[in-house]
Enzyme design. Structure first.
Site, PDB file in Angstrom:
ATOM      1  N   SER A   1       0.842  -1.192   0.000  1.00  0.00           N
ATOM      2  CA  SER A   1       0.000   0.000   0.000  1.00  0.00           C
ATOM      3  C   SER A   1       0.885   1.253   0.000  1.00  0.00           C
ATOM      4  O   SER A   1       1.781   1.375  -0.822  1.00  0.00           O
ATOM      5  CB  SER A   1      -0.954  -0.046   1.194  1.00  0.00           C
ATOM      6  OG  SER A   1      -1.997   0.879   1.052  1.00  0.00           O
TER       7      SER A   1
ATOM      8  N   ASP B   1     -10.283  -3.560  -5.613  1.00  0.00           N
ATOM      9  CA  ASP B   1      -9.880  -2.585  -4.597  1.00  0.00           C
ATOM     10  C   ASP B   1     -10.872  -1.428  -4.488  1.00  0.00           C
ATOM     11  O   ASP B   1     -11.113  -0.712  -5.460  1.00  0.00           O
ATOM     12  CB  ASP B   1      -8.489  -2.035  -4.940  1.00  0.00           C
ATOM     13  CG  ASP B   1      -7.808  -1.374  -3.754  1.00  0.00           C
ATOM     14  OD1 ASP B   1      -8.508  -0.947  -2.819  1.00  0.00           O
ATOM     15  OD2 ASP B   1      -6.567  -1.296  -3.768  1.00  0.00           O
TER      16      ASP B   1
ATOM     17  N   HIS C   1      -8.285  -4.724  -1.417  1.00  0.00           N
ATOM     18  CA  HIS C   1      -7.006  -4.127  -1.052  1.00  0.00           C
ATOM     19  C   HIS C   1      -6.289  -4.927   0.034  1.00  0.00           C
ATOM     20  O   HIS C   1      -6.827  -5.183   1.108  1.00  0.00           O
ATOM     21  CB  HIS C   1      -7.251  -2.695  -0.562  1.00  0.00           C
ATOM     22  CG  HIS C   1      -5.999  -1.899  -0.354  1.00  0.00           C
ATOM     23  ND1 HIS C   1      -5.222  -1.433  -1.394  1.00  0.00           N
ATOM     24  CD2 HIS C   1      -5.400  -1.466   0.785  1.00  0.00           C
ATOM     25  CE1 HIS C   1      -4.206  -0.743  -0.914  1.00  0.00           C
ATOM     26  NE2 HIS C   1      -4.283  -0.760   0.409  1.00  0.00           N
TER      27      HIS C   1
END
Length: 326
Positions: free
Chosen positions: A117, A235, A290
């Site tokens: 991330s 996501d 995600h």
């Protein structure tokens, strides 16, 4: 944030201890097992079980891997808070010093880097601004290379996250917020591009979007052997998800402009075109939401990108791109 599915829980803690204590090793007369540097994402910390399991898996797949987990504080709770609150310019200086001071990282011919991330765009910033020790292969999962246009939802009772979210909405372009709130420093809404270019503390600089271009950034990034960017196909946490591939998304109508159609690539502000021309820039997808990563995906990643490398030459360049993506 839990990175791996529960299937990794069976990995012994002793495997991680061995990984962290064993220096990078020569696998054969020619092949070298490079160290691996990992930078975690928002709301995570270096003590988290999921991250420890990933470090153990890295050593299980590629024996002899020395794993360095980047940390910005001495405790897990403070390290987690630093993912929300802090000045990214100062944090990156700290990480540059941290990696340079590590005797094992410093003695290796190069290191590999894995960013989860927001840790992905931070590691890219490390390559552009420091790159000592030099990064060989850079892999990012769900990273916001072209910024975020929305802040993630916070769970009930997560006061650090909720406080950060309130600051982002209250005055994201103020000096106070841009110097203290981490997600605000990579916030980028095309509808507010002028304000972003003027006030962004991190992303506008690290993406070389301002009139003055830092040629060192492009030169450093172009030294990568492989740069693989993974996007999660479902996501909804990192918005827009296409930021993981450096794509630009119109916040009004959702139109996606792929990286190769953007000036940042065509004019090679960052060295991405040079990497692309050499087949060293890779666009990958991973199924799911995600940071929902399986053991299988991580094992394949460790084998493909972080295995022993021939110290006398770079790994053969490859281009792996999803059809119609770029």
């Amino acid at each position: 944030m839990k990175y791996l599915l529960p299937t990794l829980a069976s990995l012994a803690a002793s495997a991680l201890s061995a990984a962290l204590l064993e220096p990078w090793a020569v696998a054969t007369d020619r092949d070298t097992q490079l160290p691996l540097v990992i930078w975690h994402g928002l709301g995570d910390d270096f003590e988290r079980e999921g991250l420890q399991e990933i470090a153990a898996l890295a050593t299980k797949v590629n024996p002899g891997t020395y794993v360095h987990l980047i940390q910005l504080a001495d405790t897990g709770s403070d390290d987690r808070q630093a993912t929300f609150m802090g000045n990214l310019t100062e944090q990156l200086i700290t990480v540059c010093e941290q990696l340079a001071a590590d005797p094992i990282l410093g003695s290796a011919p190069a290191v590999n880097a894995l960013g989860f991330s927001q840790g992905g765009q931070f590691l890219r910033g490390y390559v552009e601004r420091c790159n000592a020790p030099r990064v060989h292969n850079l892999v990012t999962f769900g990273s916001q290379h072209n910024g975020i246009a929305e802040f993630q939802s916070c769970s009930t009772g997560d006061w650090v996250c909720q406080g950060a979210e309130a600051l982002l909405h209250a005055g994201r372009w103020t000096e106070f917020v841009q110097s203290r709130l981490v997600p605000a420093q990579y916030f980028r809404d095309p509808a507010e591009l002028d304000a972003y270019l003027e006030h962004s503390n991190y992303l506008a600089d690290i993406n070389n979007e301002r009139a003055h271009k830092n040629t060192t950034y492009a030169a450093n990034l172009a030294t990568l052997n492989r740069f693989a960017m993974f996007m999660f196909d479902k996501d909804t946490i990192a918005v827009p998800k296409e930021s993981a591939w450096f794509a630009d998304v119109n916040s009004t109508d959702g139109t996606v402009t792929p990286l190769r159609e953007r000036p940042i690539y065509k004019e090679d502000w960052l060295g991405l075109k040079k990497l692309g021309d050499q087949d060293k820039l890779e666009f990958r997808t991973v199924p799911g939401q995600h940071m929902h990563l399986s053991e299988k995906v991580m094992e394949e990643t460790f084998k493909e990108y972080f295995g022993p490398t021939d110290s006398s030459r770079s790994s053969p360049p490859r281009l792996i791109e999803q059809p119609g993506a770029q």
